[in-house]
Write a protein that holds these residues in place. Sequence first.
Motif, short mmCIF file in Angstrom:
data_model
loop_
_atom_site.label_atom_id
_atom_site.label_comp_id
_atom_site.label_asym_id
_atom_site.label_seq_id
_atom_site.Cartn_x
_atom_site.Cartn_y
_atom_site.Cartn_z
N HIS A 347 31.83 -14.76 9.13
CA HIS A 347 30.60 -14.86 9.92
C HIS A 347 30.87 -15.34 11.34
O HIS A 347 31.56 -16.33 11.56
CB HIS A 347 29.64 -15.81 9.22
N VAL A 354 24.05 -11.88 6.72
CA VAL A 354 22.60 -11.99 6.75
C VAL A 354 22.07 -12.35 5.37
O VAL A 354 22.65 -11.95 4.35
CB VAL A 354 21.98 -10.64 7.20
N GLN A 355 20.98 -13.10 5.32
CA GLN A 355 20.36 -13.42 4.04
C GLN A 355 20.02 -12.14 3.29
O GLN A 355 19.38 -11.24 3.84
CB GLN A 355 19.09 -14.24 4.26
N ASN A 358 16.80 -9.53 3.49
CA ASN A 358 15.94 -9.98 4.59
C ASN A 358 16.02 -8.98 5.74
O ASN A 358 16.97 -8.98 6.51
CB ASN A 358 16.38 -11.37 5.04
N ASN A 360 14.17 -8.73 8.44
CA ASN A 360 14.03 -9.33 9.77
C ASN A 360 15.37 -9.88 10.27
O ASN A 360 15.74 -9.68 11.44
CB ASN A 360 12.98 -10.45 9.74
N GLU A 361 16.10 -10.57 9.40
CA GLU A 361 17.41 -11.10 9.79
C GLU A 361 18.40 -9.96 10.05
O GLU A 361 19.22 -10.04 10.98
CB GLU A 361 17.97 -12.04 8.72
N THR A 363 17.61 -7.02 11.12
CA THR A 363 17.20 -6.46 12.41
C THR A 363 17.71 -7.31 13.56
O THR A 363 18.25 -6.79 14.55
CB THR A 363 15.67 -6.37 12.49
N ASP A 364 17.56 -8.63 13.45
CA ASP A 364 17.99 -9.54 14.52
C ASP A 364 19.50 -9.48 14.73
O ASP A 364 19.98 -9.49 15.88
CB ASP A 364 17.56 -10.97 14.19
N SER A 365 20.27 -9.42 13.65
CA SER A 365 21.73 -9.39 13.77
C SER A 365 22.20 -8.09 14.40
O SER A 365 23.09 -8.08 15.25
CB SER A 365 22.37 -9.57 12.39
#
Length: 411
Positions: A347, A354-355, A358, A360-361, A363-365
């Motif tokens: 990481h 990422v979780q 998830n 949203n996570e 997408t953010d990553s």
Amino acid sequence: MHVLLAPSHYILSDSAGSEEYEASKIPVEAVKTYTGLSFTILCGYYIPTKEYKNIVKEFSNRIKILPLYGGVPKFSDIYRLKFYLDLYFYVKSHRLVEKADIVHHVLPFGYKTTFNIVHKLAKKSGRPFIIGPLQSPQFFVGLDEHVGIKFTKNKPLELLRVDVVKMISSPVLFKLFLDTLKSATTLIAVTNFAKRLYMQFVDEDKIIVIPFGIDFKEIKAKDYSRQHDRISLMYAGPLILRKGIHYLLLALAKISKRYKDVELHIYGDGPQLSYLKELAQTLRIKNKVYFHGFMPRRKLLMEYAKHDIYVHPSISESFGIAILEAMAAGLPVVAFNIPNVNEIVLHKKTGLLVQPSNVNELTDSLTLLIEDEKLRKKMGLMARRLVSEIYDWKVISSKYVKVYEEALNRA
């Protein structure tokens, strides 16, 4: 030193799948590393590529492959059971254990389900008995892996949680599994997570960790000096529910609202294909998702370098060969933080974890790497270096040779 691989795999093939590929590579890479080593290899079916046949021919005086069956492979619990019985009687009738220095059960080895009574012949003859590479079981599995496309049309997003306690088919089978496991001189686990699972059955000092290997030099490296207008995401593997590709499509739909120059390339086939195509259309990203279908391994190794980010949204993995191949090409990886995968992807060093599930996570990553070219390059180059140092077949094969030598010295 002569090693009997009994079995190498139910199907010995360098193109059928990750397990079959690893089983095919262990002996040929080992004979390249150590000139005093030879193999007799037993398998159910032998389905090599032309390239693999040529390698075996090159080492024909040190590699002998003996398939038990011909024709089209048959898959069922009954045929698998028959395989291990046929294997035992073939080894016994041809006195193959007595002709070998070491007996090695390579693959498959299902957690709490596999047995191999060849270990009794090894014990009787005083030969070391090695098992591995051992993997952890899948903790989640899509029913599409068992009943196919008919299921996916009705319930495309249903998962079955696997209770490892209930994986025991019968007390008799479990006892055979334990007897096989405890008879081993050495167990080889592919990850530390797998090692911890098997430590409940045998002493820790019996288990060593040797990960799967890849052909580092055969994988084309990404050329970071070339500039292009679009950001290309990539996934490679079977299109089954457990791989979580629908999460990736959902993330891409969010990303596409902000970035018009991002596309996704999916390599593989499977029962989820029609559903994923429909989902891409529903999400209005059909023109951004390219389904390339199944691609032979050697050709796929040239494809990774064409992309910018490798995404592996699986919610359960026993290892992750495609992740290693992408890293070897110099791609940063975005994956769910699940056992085994989180031992491959470091990481914030070689990628982002990422979780699980998830969106949203995820997408953010992906957004972070899409926006930061320098970070993509930094992670990608570190990933490539890591693979060359730890996972290249030259490194892995030397570790197997060391296991053989140590087992022989203790015998």
